[in-house]
Design a protein around this motif. Structure first.
Motif, PDB file in Angstrom:
ATOM      1  N   GLU A  89       6.072   2.887  -5.296  1.00 26.41           N
ATOM      2  CA  GLU A  89       4.810   3.336  -4.693  1.00 26.41           C
ATOM      3  C   GLU A  89       4.515   2.474  -3.478  1.00 26.41           C
ATOM      4  O   GLU A  89       5.117   1.419  -3.296  1.00 26.41           O
ATOM      5  CB  GLU A  89       3.662   3.281  -5.699  1.00 26.41           C
ATOM      6  N   HIS A  90       3.592   2.948  -2.663  1.00 27.71           N
ATOM      7  CA  HIS A  90       3.207   2.223  -1.458  1.00 27.71           C
ATOM      8  C   HIS A  90       1.697   2.083  -1.431  1.00 27.71           C
ATOM      9  O   HIS A  90       0.967   3.019  -1.752  1.00 27.71           O
ATOM     10  CB  HIS A  90       3.681   2.982  -0.216  1.00 27.71           C
ATOM     11  N   ASP A  91       1.241   0.884  -1.082  1.00 30.30           N
ATOM     12  CA  ASP A  91      -0.185   0.658  -0.873  1.00 30.30           C
ATOM     13  C   ASP A  91      -0.336  -0.364   0.239  1.00 30.30           C
ATOM     14  O   ASP A  91       0.638  -0.677   0.933  1.00 30.30           O
ATOM     15  CB  ASP A  91      -0.900   0.241  -2.165  1.00 30.30           C
TER      16      ASP A  91
END
Length: 112
Positions: free
Chosen positions: A73-75
């Motif tokens: 995931e990316h944040d």
């Protein structure tokens, strides 16, 4: 090459079974390296690119596939493993142990 997806044909199988999709994903160039580099925590795209020694296009493709499968995931902190990604790393540990033992036996059997 299309992105792997559970329920859709994967490389080596028309069934789309989860194990076949996972093996298809792991067999793609750079996928295991991305997982390896993220095992200790999040990295920005540039840091991940440097760690993987990958070109931006290839890395983007792998990240897109891994994100679609909910392994990465990316944040705001960068790219990181999801709970499924962490579970995958745990599942690969016995394979790493086997590979280490195998390599040691190969070294011991090599007379040079």
């Amino acid at each position: 090459m299309t992105s792997p997806k559970i329920g859709s044909p994967a490389r080596g199988s028309q069934s789309g079974r989860p194990i076949m999709v996972a093996l298809d994903m792991l067999g793609r160039r750079g996928a295991l390296r991305v997982l390896w580099e993220l095992r200790s925590g999040p990295l920005t795209f540039r840091a991940l690119q440097t760690a993987c020694d990958s070109n931006p296009g290839s890395l983007n493709t792998r990240l897109k596939e891994l994100r679609t499968l909910e392994i990465v995931e990316h944040d705001a902190g960068g790219y990181r493993l999801t709970r499924h990604g962490i579970g995958l790393i745990r599942a690969l540990r016995p394979l790493q142990t086997w590979a280490d033992e195998w390599a040691a036996d190969q070294d011991a059997a090599d007379p040079t």
